[in-house]
Write a protein that holds these residues in place. Structure first.
Motif, PDB file in Angstrom:
ATOM      1  N   GLU A  95      41.471  48.286  27.854  1.00  0.00           N
ATOM      2  CA  GLU A  95      40.981  48.937  29.123  1.00  0.00           C
ATOM      3  C   GLU A  95      39.632  48.265  29.567  1.00  0.00           C
ATOM      4  N   VAL A  96      38.674  48.139  28.608  1.00  0.00           N
ATOM      5  CA  VAL A  96      37.591  47.653  29.037  1.00  0.00           C
ATOM      6  C   VAL A  96      37.507  46.287  29.802  1.00  0.00           C
ATOM      7  N   VAL A  97      38.374  45.333  29.142  1.00  0.00           N
ATOM      8  CA  VAL A  97      38.650  44.068  29.738  1.00  0.00           C
ATOM      9  C   VAL A  97      39.330  43.994  30.866  1.00  0.00           C
ATOM     10  N   ARG A  98      39.995  45.033  31.160  1.00  0.00           N
ATOM     11  CA  ARG A  98      40.918  45.089  32.383  1.00  0.00           C
ATOM     12  C   ARG A  98      39.954  45.466  33.407  1.00  0.00           C
ATOM     13  N   LYS A  99      39.187  46.484  33.248  1.00  0.00           N
ATOM     14  CA  LYS A  99      38.094  46.952  34.083  1.00  0.00           C
ATOM     15  C   LYS A  99      37.265  45.728  34.427  1.00  0.00           C
ATOM     16  N   TYR A 100      36.758  44.694  33.603  1.00  0.00           N
ATOM     17  CA  TYR A 100      35.914  43.774  33.727  1.00  0.00           C
ATOM     18  C   TYR A 100      36.632  42.789  34.540  1.00  0.00           C
ATOM     19  N   VAL A 101      37.927  42.441  34.246  1.00  0.00           N
ATOM     20  CA  VAL A 101      38.543  41.476  35.226  1.00  0.00           C
ATOM     21  C   VAL A 101      38.816  41.916  36.672  1.00  0.00           C
ATOM     22  N   SER A 102      38.804  43.318  36.676  1.00  0.00           N
ATOM     23  CA  SER A 102      39.004  43.745  38.099  1.00  0.00           C
ATOM     24  C   SER A 102      37.788  43.556  38.965  1.00  0.00           C
ATOM     25  N   LEU A 103      36.696  43.364  38.413  1.00  0.00           N
ATOM     26  CA  LEU A 103      35.342  43.080  39.402  1.00  0.00           C
ATOM     27  C   LEU A 103      35.948  41.552  39.727  1.00  0.00           C
ATOM     28  N   TYR A 104      36.525  40.965  39.472  1.00  0.00           N
ATOM     29  CA  TYR A 104      37.064  39.241  39.953  1.00  0.00           C
ATOM     30  C   TYR A 104      38.173  39.179  40.689  1.00  0.00           C
ATOM     31  N   SER A 105      39.085  40.064  40.268  1.00  0.00           N
ATOM     32  CA  SER A 105      40.514  39.819  40.954  1.00  0.00           C
ATOM     33  C   SER A 105      41.122  41.242  41.018  1.00  0.00           C
ATOM     34  N   ASP A 106      41.979  41.447  42.048  1.00  0.00           N
ATOM     35  CA  ASP A 106      42.632  42.734  42.243  1.00  0.00           C
ATOM     36  C   ASP A 106      44.068  42.718  41.689  1.00  0.00           C
ATOM     37  N   ASN A 107      44.387  41.309  41.234  1.00  0.00           N
ATOM     38  CA  ASN A 107      45.888  40.924  40.792  1.00  0.00           C
ATOM     39  C   ASN A 107      46.272  41.682  39.523  1.00  0.00           C
ATOM     40  N   ASN A 108      47.193  42.613  39.509  1.00  0.00           N
ATOM     41  CA  ASN A 108      47.539  43.413  38.335  1.00  0.00           C
ATOM     42  C   ASN A 108      48.113  42.603  37.317  1.00  0.00           C
ATOM     43  N   THR A 109      48.808  41.622  37.532  1.00  0.00           N
ATOM     44  CA  THR A 109      49.314  40.886  36.527  1.00  0.00           C
ATOM     45  C   THR A 109      48.288  39.937  35.692  1.00  0.00           C
ATOM     46  N   LEU A 110      47.340  39.645  36.467  1.00  0.00           N
ATOM     47  CA  LEU A 110      46.393  38.467  35.748  1.00  0.00           C
ATOM     48  C   LEU A 110      45.394  39.703  35.004  1.00  0.00           C
ATOM     49  N   LYS A 111      45.252  40.744  35.590  1.00  0.00           N
ATOM     50  CA  LYS A 111      44.332  42.064  34.579  1.00  0.00           C
ATOM     51  C   LYS A 111      44.964  42.353  33.321  1.00  0.00           C
ATOM     52  N   SER A 112      46.447  42.514  33.301  1.00  0.00           N
ATOM     53  CA  SER A 112      47.300  42.764  32.306  1.00  0.00           C
ATOM     54  C   SER A 112      47.307  41.904  31.387  1.00  0.00           C
ATOM     55  N   LEU A 113      47.377  40.686  31.785  1.00  0.00           N
ATOM     56  CA  LEU A 113      47.860  39.291  30.784  1.00  0.00           C
ATOM     57  C   LEU A 113      46.385  39.093  30.269  1.00  0.00           C
ATOM     58  N   VAL A 114      45.145  38.931  30.839  1.00  0.00           N
ATOM     59  CA  VAL A 114      44.162  38.713  30.018  1.00  0.00           C
ATOM     60  C   VAL A 114      43.391  39.984  29.148  1.00  0.00           C
ATOM     61  N   ALA A 115      43.667  41.082  29.658  1.00  0.00           N
ATOM     62  CA  ALA A 115      43.308  42.125  28.940  1.00  0.00           C
ATOM     63  C   ALA A 115      44.228  42.429  27.496  1.00  0.00           C
ATOM     64  N   GLY A 116      45.407  42.352  27.509  1.00  0.00           N
ATOM     65  CA  GLY A 116      46.330  42.211  26.654  1.00  0.00           C
ATOM     66  C   GLY A 116      46.283  41.164  25.736  1.00  0.00           C
ATOM     67  N   GLY A 117      45.890  39.953  26.075  1.00  0.00           N
ATOM     68  CA  GLY A 117      45.837  38.949  25.232  1.00  0.00           C
ATOM     69  C   GLY A 117      44.396  39.190  24.418  1.00  0.00           C
ATOM     70  N   SER A 118      43.322  39.723  25.122  1.00  0.00           N
ATOM     71  CA  SER A 118      41.835  39.927  24.289  1.00  0.00           C
ATOM     72  C   SER A 118      42.041  41.249  23.598  1.00  0.00           C
ATOM     73  N   ALA A 119      42.784  42.253  23.799  1.00  0.00           N
ATOM     74  CA  ALA A 119      42.982  43.432  23.027  1.00  0.00           C
ATOM     75  C   ALA A 119      43.711  42.904  21.682  1.00  0.00           C
ATOM     76  N   SER A 120      44.683  41.965  21.880  1.00  0.00           N
ATOM     77  CA  SER A 120      45.283  41.643  20.462  1.00  0.00           C
ATOM     78  C   SER A 120      44.320  40.697  19.664  1.00  0.00           C
ATOM     79  N   LEU A 121      43.671  39.878  20.253  1.00  0.00           N
ATOM     80  CA  LEU A 121      42.659  38.987  19.526  1.00  0.00           C
ATOM     81  C   LEU A 121      41.594  40.033  18.558  1.00  0.00           C
ATOM     82  N   VAL A 122      41.208  40.921  19.316  1.00  0.00           N
ATOM     83  CA  VAL A 122      40.239  42.034  18.617  1.00  0.00           C
ATOM     84  C   VAL A 122      41.100  42.752  17.496  1.00  0.00           C
ATOM     85  N   ALA A 123      42.237  43.144  17.762  1.00  0.00           N
ATOM     86  CA  ALA A 123      42.803  44.118  16.855  1.00  0.00           C
ATOM     87  C   ALA A 123      43.292  43.197  15.804  1.00  0.00           C
TER      88      ALA A 123
END
Length: 313
Positions: A95-123
């Motif tokens: 959720e946090v990375v998705r919010k951060y990416v939204s500052l640079y792009s409104d593309n939902n696919t891009l937000k989901s892809l970057v946020a999903g990958g980042s979340a998995s790295l941490v988890a």
């Protein structure tokens, strides 16, 4: 009308965080308990040589239930519950990375892809040590011993509950040191980062496509419940080869992703890369339904009061 037909995504800033985390722990625990038997079966299928023990998902389920009982389907579950920590880390990072990416792009696919990958790295950084121990416990109780370590059973009291876990952890540390608890870390990242990065964009894609086909008064939660398993099946199929490699590295004590991959191909051919896929889809599809319904309901329940009436469900 068109606005109502689109799936409305509840973003991080829309949530009451206290409610979100309180309800989230209960939801995550329920999901873990529901799908754990399928996870155990998938792991055993991936690690076995050929069909030395089980002929498939159903055969494994019947044999484990017959020879080990219901408890056999939940070997290592107590250890696995510690992944609740990684689960909370995952959804927070997403959720946090998705919010951060939204500052640079409104593309939902891009937000989901970057946020999903980042979340998995941490988890995964939190989950891998737990997985290493729980997978060793999953492999106990078989006629053919496929794990490097064997639990020495204790009797009575707390030893019967926590003894096997301490026993396995001690053997891992004695054999490999602290590094042993991160065996398969790279393989896990290569499995779960793509899996998460693929799942979220496909989930939103399928939900949007279904919303265009469904009647305008169709509940969004129903559409999301269908989109979840479709995305899970897609992501599972794409990432299953690396999941097989990951399981073998962690259970058999290997260190090289490439060598494990080559040996799997040489011994079992490319079909070896599909081992456990049906069990993985069987576990991931219901998991996705429960997760999506639970997660979207969780976000709905956690929505800030002033925003409730502005949403169409």
């Amino acid at each position: 009308m068109q606005q109502k037909r689109n799936i409305q995504i509840i973003e991080w800033e829309d949530l009451d965080k206290r409610k979100f985390y309180s309800f989230g722990i209960f939801m995550t625990m329920t999901i873990r308990a529901t799908v754990y038997p399928a996870t155990l079966i998938r792991t055993r299928l991936q690690v076995q040589r050929g069909r030395s023990l089980y002929n498939g998902t159903l055969d494994a389920f019947v044999k484990i239930l017959r020879t080990e009982g219901v408890r056999g389907l939940y070997r290592g579950f107590m250890v696995n519950t510690f992944t609740l920590i990684s689960g909370q880390a995952y959804i927070t990072t997403y959720e946090v990375v998705r919010k951060y990416v939204s500052l640079y792009s409104d593309n939902n696919t891009l937000k989901s892809l970057v946020a999903g990958g980042s979340a998995s790295l941490v988890a995964q950084s939190i989950t891998v040590p737990i997985d290493v121990v729980s997978q060793q416990l999953m492999m106990q109780g078989q006629r053919e011993h496929l794990s490097r370590f064997k639990v020495h059973t204790d009797t009575g009291g707390s030893k019967r509950v926590f003894g096997p876990t301490r026993n396995i952890m001690g053997q891992i540390f004695a054999a490999d040191g602290l590094r042993g608890f991160y065996r398969g870390y790279v393989a896990s990242l290569l499995t779960y980062i793509p899996n998460s990065a693929v799942w979220w964009p496909f989930y939103h894609f399928y939900a949007e496509q279904l919303s265009r086909l469904a009647p305008s008064d169709c509940p969004h939660l129903l559409l999301q419940a269908v989109a979840g398993p479709l995305a899970a099946a897609t992501a599972s199929t794409v990432t299953n080869p690396m999941d097989v490699v990951r399981a073998r590295i962690q259970v058999e004590g290997r260190s090289s992703v490439m060598d494990t991959f080559k040996q799997l191909i040489s011994e079992e051919g490319f079909w070896g890369l599909t081992k456990g896929l049906s069990a993985r889809i069987i576990s991931s599809a219901p998991t996705a339904i429960v997760m999506v319904v639970g997660y979207e309901t969780l976000k709905k329940l956690s929505l800030r009061p002033e925003l409730v009436d502005s949403r169409h469900w």
